[in-house]
Design a protein around this motif. Sequence first.
Motif, PDB file in Angstrom:
ATOM      1  N   GLN A  12       0.844  -1.192   0.000  1.00 15.44           N
ATOM      2  CA  GLN A  12       0.000   0.000   0.000  1.00 15.44           C
ATOM      3  C   GLN A  12       0.882   1.246   0.000  1.00 15.44           C
ATOM      4  OE1 GLN A  12      -2.610  -0.372   3.357  1.00 15.44           O
ATOM      5  NE2 GLN A  12      -3.764  -2.088   2.477  1.00 15.44           N
ATOM      6  N   ARG A  13       0.608   2.117  -0.922  1.00 13.30           N
ATOM      7  CA  ARG A  13       1.384   3.347  -1.048  1.00 13.30           C
ATOM      8  C   ARG A  13       1.188   4.233   0.183  1.00 13.30           C
ATOM      9  NH1 ARG A  13       1.385   7.068  -6.487  1.00 13.30           N
ATOM     10  NH2 ARG A  13       2.906   8.637  -5.807  1.00 13.30           N
ATOM     11  N   GLU A  14       2.262   4.844   0.623  1.00 15.38           N
ATOM     12  CA  GLU A  14       2.163   5.774   1.754  1.00 15.38           C
ATOM     13  C   GLU A  14       1.559   7.086   1.262  1.00 15.38           C
ATOM     14  OE1 GLU A  14       5.836   6.291   3.771  1.00 15.38           O
ATOM     15  OE2 GLU A  14       6.111   4.151   4.234  1.00 15.38           O
ATOM     16  N   LEU A  15       0.389   7.385   1.763  1.00 12.11           N
ATOM     17  CA  LEU A  15      -0.333   8.584   1.359  1.00 12.11           C
ATOM     18  C   LEU A  15      -0.555   9.487   2.568  1.00 12.11           C
ATOM     19  CD1 LEU A  15      -2.963   6.839  -0.929  1.00 12.11           C
ATOM     20  CD2 LEU A  15      -1.046   8.246  -1.709  1.00 12.11           C
ATOM     21  N   ASP A 113     -16.738   9.674  -7.580  1.00 15.11           N
ATOM     22  CA  ASP A 113     -17.281   9.227  -6.297  1.00 15.11           C
ATOM     23  C   ASP A 113     -17.430  10.406  -5.345  1.00 15.11           C
ATOM     24  OD1 ASP A 113     -17.277   6.674  -7.245  1.00 15.11           O
ATOM     25  OD2 ASP A 113     -16.207   5.817  -5.538  1.00 15.11           O
ATOM     26  N   LEU A 114     -18.498  10.366  -4.559  1.00 15.61           N
ATOM     27  CA  LEU A 114     -18.697  11.413  -3.561  1.00 15.61           C
ATOM     28  C   LEU A 114     -17.737  11.259  -2.395  1.00 15.61           C
ATOM     29  CD1 LEU A 114     -22.589  11.614  -3.616  1.00 15.61           C
ATOM     30  CD2 LEU A 114     -20.933  12.997  -4.871  1.00 15.61           C
ATOM     31  N   LEU A 115     -17.194  10.059  -2.208  1.00  9.67           N
ATOM     32  CA  LEU A 115     -16.068   9.823  -1.297  1.00  9.67           C
ATOM     33  C   LEU A 115     -15.535   8.439  -1.621  1.00  9.67           C
ATOM     34  CD1 LEU A 115     -14.344  10.962   1.039  1.00  9.67           C
ATOM     35  CD2 LEU A 115     -15.774   9.623   2.603  1.00  9.67           C
ATOM     36  N   PHE A 116     -14.386   8.387  -2.255  1.00  8.38           N
ATOM     37  CA  PHE A 116     -13.825   7.119  -2.711  1.00  8.38           C
ATOM     38  C   PHE A 116     -13.490   6.225  -1.519  1.00  8.38           C
ATOM     39  CE2 PHE A 116     -10.253   4.418  -4.024  1.00  8.38           C
ATOM     40  CZ  PHE A 116     -10.803   3.821  -5.157  1.00  8.38           C
ATOM     41  N   GLY A 117     -14.013   5.008  -1.535  1.00  8.86           N
ATOM     42  CA  GLY A 117     -13.722   4.059  -0.466  1.00  8.86           C
ATOM     43  C   GLY A 117     -14.656   4.124   0.721  1.00  8.86           C
ATOM     44  N   LYS A 165      -9.588  -1.683  -0.607  1.00  9.22           N
ATOM     45  CA  LYS A 165     -10.327  -2.701  -1.360  1.00  9.22           C
ATOM     46  C   LYS A 165     -10.750  -2.164  -2.716  1.00  9.22           C
ATOM     47  CE  LYS A 165     -14.140  -5.986  -0.906  1.00  9.22           C
ATOM     48  NZ  LYS A 165     -15.230  -6.496  -0.027  1.00  9.22           N
ATOM     49  N   ARG A 166     -11.204  -0.918  -2.742  1.00  8.43           N
ATOM     50  CA  ARG A 166     -11.579  -0.290  -4.013  1.00  8.43           C
ATOM     51  C   ARG A 166     -10.360  -0.089  -4.911  1.00  8.43           C
ATOM     52  NH1 ARG A 166     -15.737   3.131  -4.752  1.00  8.43           N
ATOM     53  NH2 ARG A 166     -14.950   3.069  -6.894  1.00  8.43           N
ATOM     54  N   VAL A 167      -9.216   0.241  -4.321  1.00  8.60           N
ATOM     55  CA  VAL A 167      -7.987   0.394  -5.105  1.00  8.60           C
ATOM     56  C   VAL A 167      -7.619  -0.930  -5.767  1.00  8.60           C
ATOM     57  CG1 VAL A 167      -5.497   0.800  -4.954  1.00  8.60           C
ATOM     58  CG2 VAL A 167      -7.068   2.331  -3.777  1.00  8.60           C
ATOM     59  N   ASP A 168      -7.690  -2.024  -5.005  1.00  8.81           N
ATOM     60  CA  ASP A 168      -7.395  -3.347  -5.574  1.00  8.81           C
ATOM     61  C   ASP A 168      -8.323  -3.661  -6.742  1.00  8.81           C
ATOM     62  OD1 ASP A 168      -5.401  -3.722  -3.717  1.00  8.81           O
ATOM     63  OD2 ASP A 168      -6.638  -4.905  -2.354  1.00  8.81           O
ATOM     64  N   LYS A 169      -9.611  -3.394  -6.562  1.00  8.99           N
ATOM     65  CA  LYS A 169     -10.592  -3.718  -7.596  1.00  8.99           C
ATOM     66  C   LYS A 169     -10.373  -2.887  -8.854  1.00  8.99           C
ATOM     67  CE  LYS A 169     -15.570  -4.066  -8.401  1.00  8.99           C
ATOM     68  NZ  LYS A 169     -16.930  -3.889  -7.795  1.00  8.99           N
ATOM     69  N   MET A 170     -10.152  -1.574  -8.695  1.00 12.63           N
ATOM     70  CA  MET A 170      -9.954  -0.713  -9.856  1.00 12.63           C
ATOM     71  C   MET A 170      -8.668  -1.068 -10.586  1.00 12.63           C
ATOM     72  SD  MET A 170     -12.458   1.166 -10.440  1.00 12.63           S
ATOM     73  CE  MET A 170     -11.534   1.775 -11.827  1.00 12.63           C
ATOM     74  N   TRP A 411      -2.249 -11.636  -5.678  1.00  9.01           N
ATOM     75  CA  TRP A 411      -2.161 -10.183  -5.475  1.00  9.01           C
ATOM     76  C   TRP A 411      -3.414  -9.677  -4.755  1.00  9.01           C
ATOM     77  CZ3 TRP A 411      -0.594  -9.046 -11.202  1.00  9.01           C
ATOM     78  CH2 TRP A 411       0.739  -9.454 -11.377  1.00  9.01           C
ATOM     79  N   LEU A 412      -4.567 -10.275  -5.092  1.00 10.96           N
ATOM     80  CA  LEU A 412      -5.831  -9.806  -4.531  1.00 10.96           C
ATOM     81  C   LEU A 412      -6.441 -10.830  -3.574  1.00 10.96           C
ATOM     82  CD1 LEU A 412      -7.429  -8.272  -7.724  1.00 10.96           C
ATOM     83  CD2 LEU A 412      -6.041  -7.162  -6.017  1.00 10.96           C
ATOM     84  N   SER A 413      -5.687 -11.835  -3.181  1.00 15.34           N
ATOM     85  CA  SER A 413      -6.256 -12.912  -2.378  1.00 15.34           C
ATOM     86  C   SER A 413      -6.604 -12.446  -0.975  1.00 15.34           C
ATOM     87  CB  SER A 413      -5.290 -14.091  -2.310  1.00 15.34           C
ATOM     88  OG  SER A 413      -4.062 -13.678  -1.735  1.00 15.34           O
ATOM     89  N   LYS A 414      -5.905 -11.465  -0.470  1.00 13.80           N
ATOM     90  CA  LYS A 414      -6.151 -10.969   0.882  1.00 13.80           C
ATOM     91  C   LYS A 414      -6.918  -9.661   0.818  1.00 13.80           C
ATOM     92  CE  LYS A 414      -1.821 -13.006   2.586  1.00 13.80           C
ATOM     93  NZ  LYS A 414      -0.546 -12.727   3.261  1.00 13.80           N
ATOM     94  N   GLN A 415      -8.081  -9.641   1.364  1.00 19.30           N
ATOM     95  CA  GLN A 415      -8.895  -8.420   1.355  1.00 19.30           C
ATOM     96  C   GLN A 415      -8.960  -7.841   2.758  1.00 19.30           C
ATOM     97  OE1 GLN A 415      -9.918  -6.994  -1.242  1.00 19.30           O
ATOM     98  NE2 GLN A 415      -9.505  -8.566  -2.740  1.00 19.30           N
TER      99      GLN A 415
END
Length: 415
Positions: A12-15, A113-117, A165-170, A411-415
């Motif tokens: 996960q990127r440091e934001l 999105d009105l608020l992503f995630g 989770k939304r980042v993984d999906k997109m 890559w996406l196995s762990k949510q």
Amino acid sequence: MPRQRKTTRPSQRELPFSELQAEIPDKGVEEGFSLLYSEINKFIKSGVGKKAANTKKSLWTKRHSKEFLSYAGMIARPGADGGWEKLLRSRPYRCALLSGVVMMVLDKHVFSDLLFGAGSEHAEMLRMEDSFMVNIEGFQRTDLRAKTNRVYLEATGGVPPLFWKRVDKMTAQILAMLSPIYSAIGAETPSQSSYQTLHDIVSLAGWLNVAIRLSPKITAFEWVQPGEAYQFSYLCIGEEKNMASNGHNKAQDDQIRRRTRVMISTAPKITRHARGSDGFFTGTETYEVMQPHVVTYSGTLADWEDNRVVPLQSLTRNGSLVFWGHVLSLLMSIMRLTAVLFIVGVIGLIVFGTWTGIPGGHGGSSSLSWIVQMVLWPIRLTFQSLMLSVRMILQNSEVRTDYSLMSTGSWLSKQ
């Protein structure tokens, strides 16, 4: 079977979510979008835009998703020559086109999105609130939304609960969209490092969405339509910007005058609007976050003449209506031919029956059977051709109009 490559879940990127406790200034938002566009370009150029295609077949006939074809048609068009093929075959054009597609995907599925995630309950509340206040002045709506989102994020530690989770999906959806191009350059799947890079890009876009939705300012995205005349407020990233005109007299110049037009729109115009005041008067202050980025071509002066472009859907087998229209036309032609031959056969049988019924007429049972076989032979041949045509259509068809996620293994196995 090729050996499976060992993979790990992307990091996960440091934001800087903590910085969102205070409103990000316009200059900071500008720097964020500039970084986002730069990373998209780098990702495309070092991946699907790096190599030449290893097939001579049209790259538009690959198994592209409907969404990819839709976005490509919205942001691009060929130049005056009408050749769609060069937009994917030429590496500079391919990079510009795919960068625009990725940016459009982020616009439609992240920035809108009105608020992503956000969780499902909060997202539904925001939609209802936005719908209820549809007739309310814009700044009041964004101000209320920003306050609602701040209260919500205080309870979630500053990060929307479904953000990663939304980042993984997109990320998986975008890779699925680009996978036919990877295949065309000889790469079945993108590398793990490419996946990580795209994952970082999507997460940055998600962070920018959160920053925008925590501000009472209005952020607008405006895409330049392909085919529009070039304006000096656009940022041209390829081809010529100057209108070409040659000739020795005015009449000749009028015939060959050209106008620089937009071929590919790779990034939208992004502006932020804030409520401003000047003494007793109130108004709107506008800050340009990003210029529209375009690739241009030299088109004709008249709009109606330049609009003569072959639609993208007519060149792709994924345009199911167009494809099955051709199939239906072929079948109708074969059926018409079959009907004509059938009528000819029936008439032949009638004539032969009349001839054999005449006193003194000739023809035994063996000759009758032979003549009937000769009359029916064209009909049999037509039906055999029909069945062969149907088999060839089914074998060569690459129609796929569904949109599915590409498997990314662990890559996406762990949510």
